[in-house]
Design an enzyme around this catalytic site. Structure first.
Site, mmCIF file in Angstrom:
data_model
loop_
_atom_site.group_PDB
_atom_site.id
_atom_site.type_symbol
_atom_site.label_atom_id
_atom_site.label_comp_id
_atom_site.label_asym_id
_atom_site.label_seq_id
_atom_site.Cartn_x
_atom_site.Cartn_y
_atom_site.Cartn_z
ATOM 1 N N ARG A 68 -5.272 10.644 -3.310
ATOM 2 C CA ARG A 68 -5.811 10.451 -1.972
ATOM 3 C C ARG A 68 -4.933 11.106 -0.914
ATOM 4 O O ARG A 68 -5.426 11.683 0.062
ATOM 5 C CB ARG A 68 -5.950 8.946 -1.702
ATOM 6 C CG ARG A 68 -6.748 8.617 -0.450
ATOM 7 C CD ARG A 68 -7.266 7.190 -0.497
ATOM 8 N NE ARG A 68 -7.925 6.859 0.754
ATOM 9 C CZ ARG A 68 -7.508 5.942 1.610
ATOM 10 N NH1 ARG A 68 -6.413 5.251 1.337
ATOM 11 N NH2 ARG A 68 -8.164 5.700 2.722
ATOM 12 N N HIS A 72 -6.217 13.855 1.839
ATOM 13 C CA HIS A 72 -6.050 13.612 3.270
ATOM 14 C C HIS A 72 -5.157 14.675 3.910
ATOM 15 O O HIS A 72 -5.353 15.026 5.076
ATOM 16 C CB HIS A 72 -5.457 12.219 3.508
ATOM 17 C CG HIS A 72 -6.464 11.122 3.435
ATOM 18 N ND1 HIS A 72 -6.609 10.172 4.427
ATOM 19 C CD2 HIS A 72 -7.393 10.821 2.482
ATOM 20 C CE1 HIS A 72 -7.582 9.332 4.092
ATOM 21 N NE2 HIS A 72 -8.067 9.697 2.912
ATOM 22 N N ASN A 100 -5.695 6.924 8.358
ATOM 23 C CA ASN A 100 -4.661 7.138 7.349
ATOM 24 C C ASN A 100 -3.783 5.912 7.105
ATOM 25 O O ASN A 100 -2.932 5.932 6.214
ATOM 26 C CB ASN A 100 -3.762 8.309 7.753
ATOM 27 C CG ASN A 100 -4.375 9.660 7.430
ATOM 28 O OD1 ASN A 100 -5.187 9.780 6.517
ATOM 29 N ND2 ASN A 100 -4.000 10.687 8.180
ATOM 30 N N HIS A 202 -12.682 9.032 -7.159
ATOM 31 C CA HIS A 202 -12.891 7.591 -7.015
ATOM 32 C C HIS A 202 -13.065 6.901 -8.365
ATOM 33 O O HIS A 202 -13.413 5.722 -8.418
ATOM 34 C CB HIS A 202 -14.108 7.318 -6.126
ATOM 35 C CG HIS A 202 -13.841 7.545 -4.676
ATOM 36 N ND1 HIS A 202 -14.811 7.445 -3.704
ATOM 37 C CD2 HIS A 202 -12.698 7.875 -4.016
ATOM 38 C CE1 HIS A 202 -14.288 7.702 -2.519
ATOM 39 N NE2 HIS A 202 -13.002 7.970 -2.688
#
Length: 331
Positions: A68, A72, A100, A202
């Site tokens: 992740r 990001h 975040n 995911h």
């Protein structure tokens, strides 16, 4: 015998090919090389992997949080480790943007510890960027949990800018529909097929109750969600529970990187709206079904997609970045 489901549509494959060509044409992307550190720090990959293994043994949260963090990072200023920089008295950094704040500390810690281990080797000191270490660590957590192992293009410099205001509109919330997801990924020269493949990250990691609470309200359960799954989620995240309680994104194989994500979507077990819409929307459904049935095809698509993701906004010119001595601070 079940009839084979259709392969990804020609239009998606064409979009994917176009995206690949565009990414290769991006400034800096062509300068990346898999053997970039061959003469300066030839053991960098083994060093990083060793740290990743230790972190994973210490906490399983390392897996999802590292992947992740990479996503990001790349979607805001490009893959330049700007997300790791801390805020100063003069400015608020990316990591402190509301979108975040849920990034788990284990992802940051993995990169910082790997950087320290690399720099502890005299020949490697201040030779390897934090951005490249994050890209390597992401590959390693995927491979070490049963996912594909792939070569990582290297040569990124660490960015010189990290501003919370630059995060606005760059990251997809869990409420996005197919058109919104496709548009956001296209802004990073990634196709709809890339988006679907990358969404399979995911298959590992956790999500807070607050991020999907709207889908499981007793009076209005999302009709695209499996009823039993909805009941399980309601029991785990009842009204009044701390919204920061976290559940596994993949309830079937939560610690394995595999194509179970797509199987879950076919069975109505996508946790976010942005997950389940990939199956409920007829335009993306054939790809989901195909990858639910063929893990090999999914893995190849994922490797292609994450390689293209790793080229987004890279800095290779010294005027754009440098190699940080400390990943959390500018030199």
């Amino acid at each position: 015998m079940a009839r084979p489901s259709p392969s990804p549509s020609p239009s998606l494959l064409v979009l994917s090919a176009i995206a690949a060509a565009v990414c290769l044409a991006q400034p800096g992307a062509a300068a990346l090389k898999v053997d970039y550190y061959a003469s300066t720090c030839p053991n960098v990959e083994a060093i990083v992997r060793g740290v990743v293994q230790q972190k994973m043994q210490a906490t399983i949260r390392t897996i999802g949080s590292t992947i992740r963090l990479f996503f990001h990072d790349c979607f805001v200023e490009g893959c330049d480790a700007s997300v790791i920089l801390v805020s100063t008295g003069n400015s608020t950094a990316e990591k402190d943007h509301p979108n975040n704040l849920s990034l788990a500390g284990d992802g940051f810690d993995t990169v910082i510890k790997a950087k320290a281990a690399v720099d502890a080797v005299p020949a490697c000191t201040n030779q390897v960027s934090c951005a490249d270490i994050l890209a390597l660590a992401t590959r390693d957590v995927i491979a070490l949990t049963g996912g594909p192992s792939y070569t990582v293009e290297l040569g990124r410099l660490d960015g010189l800018v990290s501003l919370s205001t630059n995060v606005d509109g760059k990251l997809p919330p869990p409420s996005f529909d197919l058109d919104q997801l496709t548009t956001l990924f296209a802004a990073n020269n990634l196709s709809q097929a890339d988006m679907i493949a990358l969404s399979a990250a995911h298959t590992v990691g956790l999500a807070h109750c607050s991020t999907f609470a709207d889908r499981i309200q007793p009076a209005s359960v999302d009709p695209t969600m499996n009823a039993t799954y909805a009941s399980d989620l309601q029991a785990a995240c009842p009204a009044g529970v701390d919204p920061n309680v976290a559940l596994e994104l993949d309830p079937i194989t939560p610690q394995g990187f595999d194509n179970q994500y797509f199987v879950n979507l076919v069975n109505g077990r996508g946790l976010f709206t942005s997950d389940q819409v990939l199956y409920s929307d007829a335009r993306s459904q054939p790809t989901v079904v195909a990858w639910a049935q063929n893990a090999t095809d999914f893995e190849q698509a994922f490797v292609d997609a994450i390689t293209r993701l790793g080229r987004v906004g890279v800095k290779t010119d010294p005027s754009q970045g440098n190699i940080r001595r400390d990943c959390a601070f500018l030199n």
